[in-house]
Design a protein around this motif. Structure first.
Motif, PDB file in Angstrom:
ATOM      1  N   ASN A 146       0.824  -1.211   0.000  1.00 37.65           N
ATOM      2  CA  ASN A 146       0.000   0.000   0.000  1.00 37.65           C
ATOM      3  C   ASN A 146       0.859   1.263   0.000  1.00 37.65           C
ATOM      4  OD1 ASN A 146      -2.477  -1.461   0.098  1.00 37.65           O
ATOM      5  ND2 ASN A 146      -2.132  -1.802   2.292  1.00 37.65           N
ATOM      6  N   GLY A 147       2.124   1.106  -0.392  1.00 40.58           N
ATOM      7  CA  GLY A 147       3.009   2.260  -0.443  1.00 40.58           C
ATOM      8  C   GLY A 147       3.588   2.593   0.925  1.00 40.58           C
ATOM      9  N   VAL A 148       4.320   3.702   0.959  1.00 35.96           N
ATOM     10  CA  VAL A 148       5.004   4.155   2.176  1.00 35.96           C
ATOM     11  C   VAL A 148       4.447   5.509   2.572  1.00 35.96           C
ATOM     12  CG1 VAL A 148       7.232   4.811   3.178  1.00 35.96           C
ATOM     13  CG2 VAL A 148       7.098   2.890   1.565  1.00 35.96           C
ATOM     14  N   GLN A 149       3.898   5.568   3.768  1.00 40.14           N
ATOM     15  CA  GLN A 149       3.326   6.827   4.251  1.00 40.14           C
ATOM     16  C   GLN A 149       4.323   7.670   5.047  1.00 40.14           C
ATOM     17  OE1 GLN A 149       1.314   3.741   4.559  1.00 40.14           O
ATOM     18  NE2 GLN A 149       0.774   4.479   2.516  1.00 40.14           N
ATOM     19  N   VAL A 150       5.301   6.999   5.686  1.00 38.25           N
ATOM     20  CA  VAL A 150       6.338   7.719   6.445  1.00 38.25           C
ATOM     21  C   VAL A 150       7.673   7.055   6.149  1.00 38.25           C
ATOM     22  CG1 VAL A 150       7.199   8.429   8.716  1.00 38.25           C
ATOM     23  CG2 VAL A 150       4.725   8.287   8.300  1.00 38.25           C
ATOM     24  N   TYR A 151       8.670   7.866   5.824  1.00 34.56           N
ATOM     25  CA  TYR A 151      10.026   7.364   5.621  1.00 34.56           C
ATOM     26  C   TYR A 151      10.962   8.115   6.545  1.00 34.56           C
ATOM     27  CZ  TYR A 151      14.609   6.609   3.460  1.00 34.56           C
ATOM     28  OH  TYR A 151      15.938   6.307   3.248  1.00 34.56           O
ATOM     29  N   LEU A 152      11.548   7.395   7.497  1.00 38.73           N
ATOM     30  CA  LEU A 152      12.524   7.994   8.397  1.00 38.73           C
ATOM     31  C   LEU A 152      13.873   7.983   7.686  1.00 38.73           C
ATOM     32  CD1 LEU A 152      13.353   9.202  11.088  1.00 38.73           C
ATOM     33  CD2 LEU A 152      13.517   6.888  12.027  1.00 38.73           C
ATOM     34  N   GLU A 153      14.305   9.138   7.220  1.00 41.20           N
ATOM     35  CA  GLU A 153      15.525   9.252   6.419  1.00 41.20           C
ATOM     36  C   GLU A 153      16.746   9.305   7.329  1.00 41.20           C
ATOM     37  OE1 GLU A 153      17.568   8.645   4.125  1.00 41.20           O
ATOM     38  OE2 GLU A 153      16.689   9.886   2.522  1.00 41.20           O
ATOM     39  N   LEU A 154      17.507   8.213   7.313  1.00 45.04           N
ATOM     40  CA  LEU A 154      18.738   8.111   8.098  1.00 45.04           C
ATOM     41  C   LEU A 154      19.957   7.852   7.234  1.00 45.04           C
ATOM     42  CD1 LEU A 154      17.336   5.774  10.910  1.00 45.04           C
ATOM     43  CD2 LEU A 154      17.958   8.180  11.206  1.00 45.04           C
ATOM     44  N   THR A 155      19.750   7.421   6.003  1.00 44.24           N
ATOM     45  CA  THR A 155      20.862   6.888   5.231  1.00 44.24           C
ATOM     46  C   THR A 155      21.163   7.619   3.933  1.00 44.24           C
ATOM     47  OG1 THR A 155      19.416   5.340   4.061  1.00 44.24           O
ATOM     48  CG2 THR A 155      20.365   4.592   6.149  1.00 44.24           C
ATOM     49  N   GLY A 156      20.136   8.005   3.171  1.00 43.26           N
ATOM     50  CA  GLY A 156      20.363   8.477   1.816  1.00 43.26           C
ATOM     51  C   GLY A 156      20.810   7.317   0.939  1.00 43.26           C
ATOM     52  N   GLY A 157      21.352   7.619  -0.236  1.00 45.13           N
ATOM     53  CA  GLY A 157      21.916   6.601  -1.110  1.00 45.13           C
ATOM     54  C   GLY A 157      20.889   5.639  -1.671  1.00 45.13           C
ATOM     55  N   PRO A 158      21.282   4.384  -1.921  1.00 41.70           N
ATOM     56  CA  PRO A 158      20.396   3.402  -2.543  1.00 41.70           C
ATOM     57  C   PRO A 158      19.123   3.111  -1.761  1.00 41.70           C
ATOM     58  CG  PRO A 158      22.681   2.659  -2.638  1.00 41.70           C
ATOM     59  CD  PRO A 158      22.663   3.873  -1.765  1.00 41.70           C
ATOM     60  N   VAL A 159      19.181   3.231  -0.442  1.00 41.92           N
ATOM     61  CA  VAL A 159      17.973   2.999   0.359  1.00 41.92           C
ATOM     62  C   VAL A 159      16.920   4.035   0.011  1.00 41.92           C
ATOM     63  CG1 VAL A 159      17.022   2.963   2.690  1.00 41.92           C
ATOM     64  CG2 VAL A 159      19.209   1.851   2.228  1.00 41.92           C
ATOM     65  N   THR A 160      17.323   5.293  -0.042  1.00 42.16           N
ATOM     66  CA  THR A 160      16.384   6.351  -0.412  1.00 42.16           C
ATOM     67  C   THR A 160      15.876   6.158  -1.835  1.00 42.16           C
ATOM     68  OG1 THR A 160      17.429   7.914   1.101  1.00 42.16           O
ATOM     69  CG2 THR A 160      16.106   8.849  -0.674  1.00 42.16           C
ATOM     70  N   ASP A 161      16.757   5.750  -2.746  1.00 37.52           N
ATOM     71  CA  ASP A 161      16.337   5.500  -4.123  1.00 37.52           C
ATOM     72  C   ASP A 161      15.254   4.434  -4.185  1.00 37.52           C
ATOM     73  OD1 ASP A 161      18.170   7.353  -5.016  1.00 37.52           O
ATOM     74  OD2 ASP A 161      19.706   5.872  -5.524  1.00 37.52           O
ATOM     75  N   ALA A 162      15.327   3.430  -3.307  1.00 36.34           N
ATOM     76  CA  ALA A 162      14.327   2.367  -3.307  1.00 36.34           C
ATOM     77  C   ALA A 162      13.001   2.826  -2.719  1.00 36.34           C
ATOM     78  CB  ALA A 162      14.849   1.163  -2.517  1.00 36.34           C
ATOM     79  N   VAL A 163      13.061   3.699  -1.714  1.00 40.65           N
ATOM     80  CA  VAL A 163      11.845   4.142  -1.033  1.00 40.65           C
ATOM     81  C   VAL A 163      11.082   5.180  -1.847  1.00 40.65           C
ATOM     82  CG1 VAL A 163      10.949   5.311   1.022  1.00 40.65           C
ATOM     83  CG2 VAL A 163      12.804   3.657   1.243  1.00 40.65           C
ATOM     84  N   TRP A 164      11.787   6.054  -2.518  1.00 40.13           N
ATOM     85  CA  TRP A 164      11.179   7.236  -3.122  1.00 40.13           C
ATOM     86  C   TRP A 164       9.992   6.929  -4.046  1.00 40.13           C
ATOM     87  CZ3 TRP A 164      12.172  11.889  -1.269  1.00 40.13           C
ATOM     88  CH2 TRP A 164      11.653  12.996  -1.961  1.00 40.13           C
ATOM     89  N   PRO A 165      10.086   5.928  -4.937  1.00 43.14           N
ATOM     90  CA  PRO A 165       8.943   5.672  -5.825  1.00 43.14           C
ATOM     91  C   PRO A 165       7.701   5.166  -5.093  1.00 43.14           C
ATOM     92  CG  PRO A 165      10.957   4.677  -6.691  1.00 43.14           C
ATOM     93  CD  PRO A 165      11.236   5.077  -5.285  1.00 43.14           C
ATOM     94  N   LEU A 166       7.858   4.676  -3.866  1.00 47.01           N
ATOM     95  CA  LEU A 166       6.738   4.092  -3.132  1.00 47.01           C
ATOM     96  C   LEU A 166       6.039   5.093  -2.220  1.00 47.01           C
ATOM     97  CD1 LEU A 166       8.337   0.669  -2.125  1.00 47.01           C
ATOM     98  CD2 LEU A 166       6.946   1.202  -4.128  1.00 47.01           C
ATOM     99  N   LEU A 167       6.557   6.303  -2.130  1.00 47.40           N
ATOM    100  CA  LEU A 167       5.920   7.305  -1.269  1.00 47.40           C
ATOM    101  C   LEU A 167       4.533   7.642  -1.791  1.00 47.40           C
ATOM    102  CD1 LEU A 167       8.972   9.673  -0.711  1.00 47.40           C
ATOM    103  CD2 LEU A 167       7.987   8.097   0.955  1.00 47.40           C
ATOM    104  N   THR A 168       3.586   7.683  -0.881  1.00 48.04           N
ATOM    105  CA  THR A 168       2.206   7.977  -1.259  1.00 48.04           C
ATOM    106  C   THR A 168       1.934   9.474  -1.128  1.00 48.04           C
ATOM    107  OG1 THR A 168       1.451   7.580   1.006  1.00 48.04           O
ATOM    108  CG2 THR A 168       1.430   5.698  -0.517  1.00 48.04           C
ATOM    109  N   THR A 169       0.787   9.888  -1.610  1.00 53.25           N
ATOM    110  CA  THR A 169       0.380  11.287  -1.483  1.00 53.25           C
ATOM    111  C   THR A 169       0.334  11.679  -0.010  1.00 53.25           C
ATOM    112  OG1 THR A 169      -0.936  11.102  -3.487  1.00 53.25           O
ATOM    113  CG2 THR A 169      -1.427  12.952  -2.027  1.00 53.25           C
TER     114      THR A 169
END
Length: 352
Positions: A219-242
């Motif tokens: 159902n996508g990602v409603q909250v992303y706790l950004e601690l790392t940047g890099g490839p982890v963020t690249d993987a999360v970004w497309p799944l962020l919901t409105t």
């Protein structure tokens, strides 16, 4: 005369920090002046933000000067006091926003008004540097103050088994949301689920992180706790919901780069996603959330006592081993909250 062993900055790193950028030296401990306290370090905290302090780049706090001790939080025993609020034998830590008070050294002399006494009844003094200290409050405030997950929503946490991630997962569960972790290696991922309460944890070293994360977050990602940047963020970004919320606490993947990497300009894509999805992105410095400290200590302290919050410390013996341990942490080699045991704890009366 007491000898103060300290780790100082030998040079500002232009690229990835190395052992050559740090130097161990011995100097006489400075006797306290009026209003000051001479301390003996017991526990030293190693945290990712310290890499930024080694740089000359402008930031939210001053950088370390050449020849000065690396900034850091510690738990210390008072040896000599010229401040009315402290006496020899008191166990102290830095007050809120006082991470520069002690530094990486065995006998720091500090201003008493920047210290706080620790309760001798607390289970472990080292908790004041982790689960009940700056990392714990960071996790608590980032989730409750910025992320604000609703029941059933999905929260993704990179560095899932780090000092912030361990506490963040428990906060997420307390709010009825799903905690999905990302960590480095199967052992960390297994512990994230079995001990720290993540619903699922993905190994960032395995192939197709993007595909695996999509399966874990249908159902996508409603909250992303950004601690790392890099490839982890690249993987999360497309799944962020409105209307997804992103508390930005750290970017450890970029700390050793020394500069922004060359490559295509991704800023237009970033801002288009922010616009179209109406994302809420907020930088988070823990000092700004000191007003939540009482609630944090009451709630997180309660979880520690009842066993519903598990916490792991990764302890290195000896101040001389702090530089190698710190550089290893920037590569994800630590397993839990990273601490250096600089000196022995004194005997204490836990009934006080």
């Amino acid at each position: 005369m007491t000898t103060n062993r300290r780790i100082v900055l030998a040079r500002h790193p232009d690229g990835p920090a190395t052992l050559e950028d740090l130097r161990l030296e011995e100097v006489p401990a400075r006797p306290p002046e009026e209003g000051e306290v001479l301390c003996r370090t017991i526990w030293l905290s190693l945290d990712p933000y310290m890499r930024g302090r080694m740089s000359r780049a402008a930031s939210y706090a001053a950088h370390v000067e050449i020849g000065q001790p690396i900034h850091g939080e510690a738990v210390c025993e008072v040896v000599e006091s010229r401040h009315p609020g402290f006496a020899p034998g008191d166990i102290v830590a830095g007050a809120q926003a006082a991470s520069q008070v002690f530094g990486w050294q065995s006998y720091p002399t500090v201003q008493g008004d920047k210290l706080r006494k620790l309760n001798p009844a607390m289970e472990r003094y080292s908790h004041a540097l982790g689960v009940l200290g700056m990392p714990g409050l960071t996790a608590y405030a980032a989730i409750k103050g910025i992320g604000q997950p609703k029941p059933g929503e999905t929260v993704v946490i990179g560095a899932a088994t780090g000092a912030v991630g361990m506490v963040a997962a428990r906060v997420v569960r307390s709010m009825g949301a799903r905690a999905v972790g990302i960590a480095g290696g199967p052992e960390k991922c297994r512990e994230a689920v079995e001990r720290f309460g993540y619903e699922v944890c993905l190994d960032r070293h395995e192939p197709d992180l993007i595909g695996r994360l999509k399966q874990a977050c249908p159902n996508g990602v409603q909250v992303y706790l950004e601690l790392t940047g890099g490839p982890v963020t690249d993987a999360v970004w497309p799944l962020l919901t409105t209307h997804a919320r992103i508390p930005v606490v750290g970017l450890i993947a970029a700390y050793q780069s020394g500069s922004i990497a060359d490559g295509p300009d991704r800023l237009p894509l970033l801002f288009r996603q922010i616009l179209v999805k109406r994302l809420h992105i907020q930088g988070m410095i823990v000092w700004d959330w000191a007003f939540m400290e009482d609630d944090f200590h009451r709630e997180v302290g309660g979880w520690l006592k009842d066993g519903s919050l598990q916490y792991r410390e990764d302890v290195v013996e000896g101040l001389e081993n702090a530089p190698a341990a710190f550089l290893g942490m920037l590569e994800g080699k630590n397993h839990g909250k990273l601490l250096v045991k600089v000196g022995q704890e004194p005997a204490r009366d836990t009934t006080a």
